[in-house]
Scaffold this motif. Structure first.
Motif, short mmCIF file in Angstrom:
data_model
loop_
_atom_site.label_atom_id
_atom_site.label_comp_id
_atom_site.label_asym_id
_atom_site.label_seq_id
_atom_site.Cartn_x
_atom_site.Cartn_y
_atom_site.Cartn_z
N ARG A 159 2.93 -1.86 3.89
CA ARG A 159 2.84 -1.75 4.69
C ARG A 159 1.55 -0.97 5.29
O ARG A 159 0.53 -0.57 4.97
N VAL A 160 1.52 -0.51 6.72
CA VAL A 160 0.58 0.02 7.31
C VAL A 160 1.29 1.34 8.13
O VAL A 160 2.75 1.49 8.69
N LEU A 161 0.37 2.76 8.42
CA LEU A 161 0.04 3.28 9.27
C LEU A 161 -0.02 3.54 10.68
O LEU A 161 -0.98 3.02 10.54
N PHE A 162 0.67 3.91 11.65
CA PHE A 162 0.55 3.60 12.65
C PHE A 162 -0.24 5.19 12.86
O PHE A 162 0.45 5.81 12.97
N SER A 163 -1.21 4.97 14.70
CA SER A 163 -1.88 6.20 15.15
C SER A 163 -0.78 6.22 16.14
O SER A 163 0.21 4.94 16.51
N ASP A 164 -0.41 7.11 17.07
CA ASP A 164 0.20 7.04 18.47
C ASP A 164 -0.55 6.10 19.39
O ASP A 164 -0.09 6.13 20.69
N MET A 165 -1.47 5.65 19.52
CA MET A 165 -2.14 4.22 20.52
C MET A 165 -1.35 2.84 19.58
O MET A 165 -1.79 2.46 20.33
N GLY A 166 -0.46 3.03 19.45
CA GLY A 166 -0.59 1.41 18.74
C GLY A 166 -1.14 0.87 18.09
O GLY A 166 -0.89 -0.19 17.32
N ARG A 167 -1.95 1.55 17.15
CA ARG A 167 -3.10 0.87 15.97
C ARG A 167 -2.75 1.16 14.75
O ARG A 167 -2.26 1.92 14.61
N VAL A 168 -3.48 0.43 13.91
CA VAL A 168 -3.29 0.75 12.62
C VAL A 168 -4.61 1.08 12.21
O VAL A 168 -5.56 0.82 12.00
N MET A 169 -4.28 2.88 11.13
CA MET A 169 -4.87 3.45 10.80
C MET A 169 -5.01 3.16 9.87
O MET A 169 -6.96 2.95 9.70
N LEU A 170 -4.17 2.98 8.80
CA LEU A 170 -4.55 2.86 7.31
C LEU A 170 -3.58 1.70 7.05
O LEU A 170 -2.25 1.54 7.18
N ASP B 49 -3.79 2.77 -3.22
CA ASP B 49 -4.34 2.43 -2.51
C ASP B 49 -4.76 2.02 -0.91
O ASP B 49 -3.34 1.74 -0.50
N LEU B 50 -4.93 3.32 -0.46
CA LEU B 50 -4.99 3.13 1.25
C LEU B 50 -6.26 2.50 2.18
O LEU B 50 -7.09 3.36 1.53
N ARG B 51 -6.08 1.11 3.05
CA ARG B 51 -7.68 1.11 3.45
C ARG B 51 -7.45 1.57 4.38
O ARG B 51 -6.66 1.84 5.63
N ALA B 52 -8.55 2.13 5.08
CA ALA B 52 -8.47 2.40 6.65
C ALA B 52 -9.61 1.27 7.55
O ALA B 52 -9.53 0.63 6.96
N GLU B 53 -8.35 1.37 9.01
CA GLU B 53 -8.62 0.15 9.24
C GLU B 53 -9.42 0.24 10.34
O GLU B 53 -9.39 -0.26 11.63
N LEU B 54 -9.45 2.12 10.77
CA LEU B 54 -10.35 2.15 12.18
C LEU B 54 -11.18 3.89 10.84
O LEU B 54 -10.87 4.29 9.75
N ASP B 55 -12.45 3.78 11.94
CA ASP B 55 -13.50 5.13 10.99
C ASP B 55 -12.03 6.24 11.93
O ASP B 55 -11.94 6.96 12.58
N LEU B 56 -11.72 6.74 10.09
CA LEU B 56 -10.73 8.20 10.04
C LEU B 56 -11.27 9.14 9.59
O LEU B 56 -11.87 9.15 8.52
N LEU B 57 -10.97 10.33 10.10
CA LEU B 57 -10.65 11.77 9.15
C LEU B 57 -9.30 11.62 8.62
O LEU B 57 -8.48 11.68 9.06
N VAL B 58 -9.37 11.86 6.95
CA VAL B 58 -8.53 11.83 6.26
C VAL B 58 -7.81 13.61 5.57
O VAL B 58 -8.59 13.27 4.92
N THR B 59 -6.69 13.89 5.58
CA THR B 59 -6.80 15.07 5.47
C THR B 59 -5.24 14.79 4.69
O THR B 59 -4.65 14.42 4.91
N LEU B 60 -6.11 15.51 2.57
CA LEU B 60 -4.65 15.66 1.74
C LEU B 60 -4.34 16.26 1.21
O LEU B 60 -5.51 17.02 0.62
N SER B 61 -3.48 17.21 0.42
CA SER B 61 -2.83 18.75 1.19
C SER B 61 -2.16 18.22 -0.27
O SER B 61 -1.08 17.08 -0.29
N ALA C 5 2.96 -5.60 12.95
CA ALA C 5 1.29 -4.82 12.14
C ALA C 5 0.42 -6.06 12.78
O ALA C 5 -0.59 -5.49 12.95
N VAL C 6 0.94 -7.28 13.21
CA VAL C 6 -0.30 -8.13 14.59
C VAL C 6 -0.30 -7.42 15.02
O VAL C 6 -1.23 -7.33 15.81
N ARG C 7 0.79 -6.95 16.27
CA ARG C 7 -0.05 -6.73 17.25
C ARG C 7 -0.32 -5.01 17.23
O ARG C 7 -1.62 -4.45 17.75
N GLY C 8 -0.63 -4.21 16.04
CA GLY C 8 -0.72 -3.27 15.77
C GLY C 8 -2.48 -3.56 15.83
O GLY C 8 -3.44 -2.88 16.07
N PHE C 9 -2.82 -4.63 14.49
CA PHE C 9 -4.14 -4.94 14.49
C PHE C 9 -4.48 -5.67 15.87
O PHE C 9 -6.41 -5.85 16.37
#
Length: 269
Positions: free
Chosen positions: A110-121, A205-217, A257-261
């Motif tokens: 699976r992938v994690l989407f941004s609010d602009m329809g792009r794949v972040m992770l 394991d989460l692969r970044a698909e954009l340059d990101l800031l990621v916060t974990l709590s 996912a294809v459209r997101g990429f």
């Protein structure tokens, strides 16, 4: 029917139609969970650190780098938010992550989407498959209602601190996804917690698909029934992920996912 009822019925019909189309185009079956003892290539490791129970960290990830988040010291839950490092108004959108892929079940592939329809992770490896994209993280009030001897650190306050340190504000904080949170939804729509869904040694394991800031709590999930506030430390390793092949699972598992990429490639900052 009233006008409102007619609108609701039409929206429901359209949703079911789109869902059927989306699911009908899902060409790949997702694999079973990753083996807990899956090693990382030592030459690819960039940095490793431990997030103590109750604390948080923010990581700067370049596209193509990845984070391994591991329960080396025992079960814990890890809330995650992310921003586009080049344009922080673009952020993780867990609602779109769920609805675009027609499922709240996050697992390998699976992938994690941004609010602009792009794949972040992308979830390139995952030994657990029990993650929460519905409930959200803890706050001061939920902690006070559950634990004695407080106050205890909570995810909401951790995310506020992380945002402020990154030059952001409260309004910039998206709703979080919580890893290693075995939440299920029953037939009556009630949330349930299944502790057997996570174990010591689990990792993602989460692969970044954009340059990101990621916060974990690293704070207990609001539904965790443990009466004691005792989150275990979490080990996080930043590493260079293997270059995705043409048949990369995360990039091809669904047409969404294809459209997101494709959006990743089409929109730049």
């Amino acid at each position: 029917m009233t006008d409102t009822a007619s609108i609701i019925a039409e929206n429901r019909r359209r949703y079911e139609e789109l869902k059927a189309q989306g699911q009908g185009h899902a060409p790949r079956t997702l694999p079973p969970p990753s083996a807990r003892d899956l090693p990382l290539d030592e030459a690819a490791i960039l940095h490793t650190e431990t997030i103590p129970g109750g604390w948080y960290r923010t990581f700067e990830l370049n596209a193509g780098e990845a984070l391994r988040i591991g329960l080396d010291h025992g079960p814990s839950s890890v809330a995650l938010v992310a921003w586009n490092a080049a344009e922080t108004s673009e952020r993780l959108n867990y609602a779109d992550t769920v609805k675009v892929q027609w499922t709240a079940a996050l697992q390998r592939g699976r992938v994690l989407f941004s609010d602009m329809g792009r794949v972040m992770l992308s979830l390139i490896e995952d030994s657990c498959g029990a993650h929460d994209a519905l409930v959200g993280g803890s706050n001061a009030e939920s902690n006070a209602a559950r634990y004695a001897g407080g106050p205890h650190r909570n995810t909401r306050d951790n995310l506020v601190l992380a945002a402020l340190k990154a030059g952001l504000d409260r309004r910039d904080i998206p709703a979080c996804i919580t890893l290693f949170a075995p939440v299920s939804v029953g037939a009556e729509g009630r949330f349930a917690w299944n502790e057997a869904g996570r174990r010591a040694g689990d990792f993602v394991d989460l692969r970044a698909e954009l340059d990101l800031l990621v916060t974990l709590s690293n704070c207990p999930h609001p539904l965790d029934p443990n009466p004691d506030y005792a989150p275990n430390p979490v080990v996080v390793t930043r590493f260079r992920a293997p270059v995705p092949a043409a048949d990369d699972l995360c990039r091809n598992a669904t047409i969404e996912a294809v459209r997101g990429f494709e959006n990743n490639a089409a929109i730049g900052f």
